[in-house]
Design an enzyme around this catalytic site. Sequence first.
Site, PDB file in Angstrom:
ATOM      1  CB  CYS A 112     -13.876  17.966  20.674  1.00  0.00           C
ATOM      2  SG  CYS A 112     -12.857  16.591  21.226  1.00  0.00           S
ATOM      3  CG  HIS A 251     -17.690  17.798  22.589  1.00  0.00           C
ATOM      4  ND1 HIS A 251     -17.691  16.615  21.884  1.00  0.00           N
ATOM      5  CD2 HIS A 251     -16.500  17.831  23.268  1.00  0.00           C
ATOM      6  CE1 HIS A 251     -16.558  15.975  22.118  1.00  0.00           C
ATOM      7  NE2 HIS A 251     -15.831  16.683  22.963  1.00  0.00           N
ATOM      8  CG  ASN A 281     -15.037  12.996  23.625  1.00  0.00           C
ATOM      9  OD1 ASN A 281     -15.259  13.334  22.461  1.00  0.00           O
ATOM     10  ND2 ASN A 281     -14.272  13.705  24.433  1.00  0.00           N
TER      11      ASN A 281
HETATM   12  O1  UT7 Z   1     -13.386  16.249  24.235  1.00  0.00           O
HETATM   13  C1  UT7 Z   1     -12.495  16.839  25.102  1.00  0.00           C
HETATM   14  C2  UT7 Z   1     -11.611  15.816  25.684  1.00  0.00           C
HETATM   15  N1  UT7 Z   1     -11.727  15.358  26.999  1.00  0.00           N
HETATM   16  C3  UT7 Z   1     -12.546  15.690  28.020  1.00  0.00           C
HETATM   17  O2  UT7 Z   1     -13.367  16.491  27.929  1.00  0.00           O
HETATM   18  C4  UT7 Z   1     -12.376  15.018  29.331  1.00  0.00           C
HETATM   19  C5  UT7 Z   1     -12.318  15.996  30.470  1.00  0.00           C
HETATM   20  N2  UT7 Z   1     -11.992  15.346  31.746  1.00  0.00           N
HETATM   21  C6  UT7 Z   1     -12.775  14.419  32.319  1.00  0.00           C
HETATM   22  O3  UT7 Z   1     -13.818  14.066  31.786  1.00  0.00           O
HETATM   23  C7  UT7 Z   1     -12.383  13.879  33.681  1.00  0.00           C
HETATM   24  O4  UT7 Z   1     -11.303  14.623  34.202  1.00  0.00           O
HETATM   25  C8  UT7 Z   1     -12.013  12.365  33.653  1.00  0.00           C
HETATM   26  C9  UT7 Z   1     -13.246  11.529  33.357  1.00  0.00           C
HETATM   27  C10 UT7 Z   1     -10.953  12.104  32.575  1.00  0.00           C
HETATM   28  C11 UT7 Z   1     -11.465  11.922  35.003  1.00  0.00           C
HETATM   29  O5  UT7 Z   1     -12.422  12.202  36.016  1.00  0.00           O
HETATM   30  P1  UT7 Z   1     -11.964  12.923  37.371  1.00  0.00           P
HETATM   31  O6  UT7 Z   1     -13.147  13.019  38.228  1.00  0.00           O
HETATM   32  O7  UT7 Z   1     -11.253  14.195  36.982  1.00  0.00           O
HETATM   33  O8  UT7 Z   1     -10.989  11.860  37.989  1.00  0.00           O
HETATM   34  P2  UT7 Z   1      -9.451  12.045  38.410  1.00  0.00           P
HETATM   35  O9  UT7 Z   1      -8.600  12.135  37.197  1.00  0.00           O
HETATM   36  O10 UT7 Z   1      -9.369  13.111  39.461  1.00  0.00           O
HETATM   37  O11 UT7 Z   1      -9.170  10.669  39.124  1.00  0.00           O
HETATM   38  C12 UT7 Z   1      -9.769  10.322  40.394  1.00  0.00           C
HETATM   39  C13 UT7 Z   1      -9.260   8.950  40.786  1.00  0.00           C
HETATM   40  C14 UT7 Z   1      -7.752   8.821  40.707  1.00  0.00           C
HETATM   41  O12 UT7 Z   1      -7.350   7.951  41.760  1.00  0.00           O
HETATM   42  P3  UT7 Z   1      -6.705   8.584  43.100  1.00  0.00           P
HETATM   43  O13 UT7 Z   1      -5.504   9.342  42.656  1.00  0.00           O
HETATM   44  O14 UT7 Z   1      -7.768   9.472  43.665  1.00  0.00           O
HETATM   45  O15 UT7 Z   1      -6.402   7.368  43.918  1.00  0.00           O
HETATM   46  C15 UT7 Z   1      -7.540   8.107  39.410  1.00  0.00           C
HETATM   47  O16 UT7 Z   1      -6.342   7.341  39.389  1.00  0.00           O
HETATM   48  O17 UT7 Z   1      -9.804   7.976  39.903  1.00  0.00           O
HETATM   49  C16 UT7 Z   1      -8.744   7.205  39.343  1.00  0.00           C
HETATM   50  N3  UT7 Z   1      -9.129   6.821  37.984  1.00  0.00           N
HETATM   51  C17 UT7 Z   1      -9.885   5.748  37.721  1.00  0.00           C
HETATM   52  N4  UT7 Z   1     -10.430   4.816  38.518  1.00  0.00           N
HETATM   53  C18 UT7 Z   1     -11.162   3.846  37.921  1.00  0.00           C
HETATM   54  C19 UT7 Z   1      -8.832   7.465  36.819  1.00  0.00           C
HETATM   55  N5  UT7 Z   1      -9.384   6.787  35.800  1.00  0.00           N
HETATM   56  C20 UT7 Z   1     -10.039   5.737  36.322  1.00  0.00           C
HETATM   57  C21 UT7 Z   1     -10.801   4.681  35.773  1.00  0.00           C
HETATM   58  N6  UT7 Z   1     -11.342   3.767  36.612  1.00  0.00           N
HETATM   59  N7  UT7 Z   1     -11.012   4.569  34.456  1.00  0.00           N
END
Ligand code: UT7
Length: 366
Positions: A112, A251, A281
């Site tokens: 990225c 980005h 993204n």
């Molecule tokens: O270009 C560089 C590449 N990538 C990035 O920059 C991405 C960087 N990371 C992020 O943007 C975030 O970490 C994410 C958007 C990927 C995830 O957001 P988060 O606030 O860190 O969520 P999390 O992974 O802590 O998940 C929270 C909850 C979990 O459920 P439990 O364990 O709390 O019951 C996940 O299983 O949300 C759940 N979850 C979802 N729920 C609905 C994860 N993905 C989803 C989804 N829809 N798509």
Amino acid sequence: MALRATFTGWGKCVPPVKLTNADLEQLVNTDNEWIVERTGIHERGISHVETTDLAEVAARRALAAAGLETTDIDMLILATVTPEITCPSNACVLQERLGAVNAAAFDLNAACSGWIYGTATASSMITGGVAERVLLVGAEKLHWVMDYWDRATCILFGDGAGAAVLEPSENGDGVLGIDLGADGVAGRTMVFPTLGTRGRLSNVRDPFLHRLHFDGQAVFKIAVQGIEKSVRRAVDRAGLSLADVDAVIPHQANERIITAAGRRLGLDPDRVMLNIATHGNSAAASVPMALSDALDARMIQPGSIVVQTAFGGGVTWGSTVTRWGERVEPLGHCDLELPPCDETVFDLLASNRDFYAPLHTHSRAD
Ligand code: UT7
């Protein structure tokens, strides 16, 4: 005045087929509210053509904006983490398509951060006297390595391309400061294991390996801290302060990352470009697409101090600080469009769903 590299043309290419949050609700166990609140994304492009098809449209638009012919270009750099072929490079494929016969051409992979590394390379080539007119392209077909049963990754990424032309300037405009960095130890937070020669031949088509392996939360923290530090270093190297910055083109990885980094830097949110809602993204294509949109939105004026910043796989990061030149309107326009697509987004993702289905024993993955 010192010789610098200045941006003289820009363009982007957005695939016509969109994958909306409502579409994703039909594929995985997610909902529009979660996606919008956690990422700021409403829809993302899914390409029905190859990476260099996207690149060609963006490149021709950038050349038209700069008022140049393809034969005027003497260097072509294509940043991508989803090359459609490794030899010849995508840059060489694009050079042939454009008929840019006077251009040296090579691909650049900094995930990225590819656009920022590419800008630094183009700027150095120009100030070092190696090249005069550089066409820089960021293009991605990321859906090819996404598992559309995995809600943790498939909601984030989209396809697209952006391009710019950089030329010499001796009137004070151009790239003033650059910061680049990498942390290979943290690289295992974001991996595409099969886009190279590592391991056995059969791995190449193993759905468990051929997908993004990703620790979203770890990347989130690295990104917020990394962007803040990198922007501070680049602004410092430009001999400026954050108060001098007129526009920030970050980005587009996650709206929360951009907001958090902007807050740490004390930036006015109105000066920070956001277009993640409609593109998702798009890795190396993300900053140049945002740059094009920022110019269209008139966020950038002649003489504006523009910061472009990114982080990504590797882990890599980088920022550039540019004093924008006089050109904020394209000199010309290119009518080239992608061929129309008569398939739905579900048609386009059908082979992907079949490929990854064996990894998921239930019909709606979580
Ligand atoms: O270009 C560089 C590449 N990538 C990035 O920059 C991405 C960087 N990371 C992020 O943007 C975030 O970490 C994410 C958007 C990927 C995830 O957001 P988060 O606030 O860190 O969520 P999390 O992974 O802590 O998940 C929270 C909850 C979990 O459920 P439990 O364990 O709390 O019951 C996940 O299983 O949300 C759940 N979850 C979802 N729920 C609905 C994860 N993905 C989803 C989804 N829809 N798509």
